[in-house]
Design an enzyme around this catalytic site. Sequence first.
Site: not given
Length: 464
Positions: A196, A201, A218, A251
């Site tokens: 996310g 995070g 990630e 991403c």
Amino acid sequence: MGDMGSFERTLPAEAVARVREGFRTRATVPRRFRTGQLKALRRLITENEKELAQALAEDLGKHPLESRISEFALLENEIGHALLHLPAWMEETAVKVPLVLQPAQARVVPQPLGVVLILAPWNYPVQLLLAPLIGALAAGNCAVLKPSELAPATAQLLCRLVPEYLDPQVVAIVDGGPETAAALLQERFDHIFFTGGEHTGREVLQAAARHLTPVTLELGGKCPAVVVDGHWGNIARRLAHGKFLNAGQTCTAPDYVLAVGRAAEQLRTHLPESVRELFGRRPVRSKDYGRIVNERHFDRLAGYLGQGTVLSGGGTERSSRYIEPTVLVDVDPDAPVMREEIFGPILPVLEVPSLEEAVAFINDRPAPLAAYLFSERPKNQRIFEDTVRAGAVGHNICNAHPLVPGLPFGGTGASGMGAYHGRHSFDTFSHRRPVLSKSALVETLKVGYPPYSWSKAEVLKRLL
């Protein structure tokens, strides 16, 4: 195996307790059980692909073929790779023992971590929930899954399918919003895997610190694409496809382009042509082009459209969460569109005088999840690899490295920590435990015990 109604009533603490008890039985340790769960996960995907694709279309406007390429095929390949290599991954590794400890045997034994938490995002809500699970199951763990509430159709479908296909004592799935995620993070896990944004995070990392839980993050960042030379039509097509896949909500998508020298003029011509080639003159009518996940993200992205000159695109339709594939030029390097991760179908193109200037521009900012160079010259590729700080490097292609199971996928710095895919997933969810065995029937260690003497010192010097 349980139905949708009973599963929805499961509280986070109950789900964790159930799979924690499942791990205590050691049912997940035998290879046969691990392969059985991996095969069941593959059946979940193959037997429900149509229904999963419909859910993805409802949540994100994805074309079924795009879902097959970017979600289902990647998962099936990962599962096949794990099934093929799992016997080798599980093998113990012998290690040479120093002379001073002989006779003895040393080995490294992969051990499951225990119960892992997997928190998934909304942009690839099937792949990014189940891909980490492949590694967790292969390594012999139990898992609690939390799909994203921002892809509700997909989340609800997965909440029904997971307990139908996977052992509910080994894998639990919990639906809900931020309050559910917060409740899960209060529980003790043996590993947390989060995909996310950077802000969330940090919250995950802070929550994990309370229990000293190891974390894989990630994240994302502003992935740059530097264009120097090559076949301009192919470069523009690959940039457009890499950027506007899933309406830019990827991403690893190129977040902005740094065009070196004459590349800027070429891209001004070829990028709009490539967008038309992929999605037609009116992308709003294209069945191949997705939609923004919700109105909040739509409004955020629409605010970027005035931060440069619109070379192509720029159209919006809030009622359907549609933002046209857009190329911006004449962008201020300090504008918000260049400081914040875009995560949408807007591609700024900036001109730079040299590759060295492009590298300096990238390295002055937080390390991205990926960085791309478009150049056919080996010298340029070496310079880019040696000097750019990023989670991954791609030469002349975007978004493709996650499709290679043997390559680790992960970021560095602000773009994340840890990696997965293939063997790297197995290692992420394993503890490589050292084991040393030495018989006590014969004492060979007395030379190292007190009282110390000159003669012992001389022997130890030679042995050590």
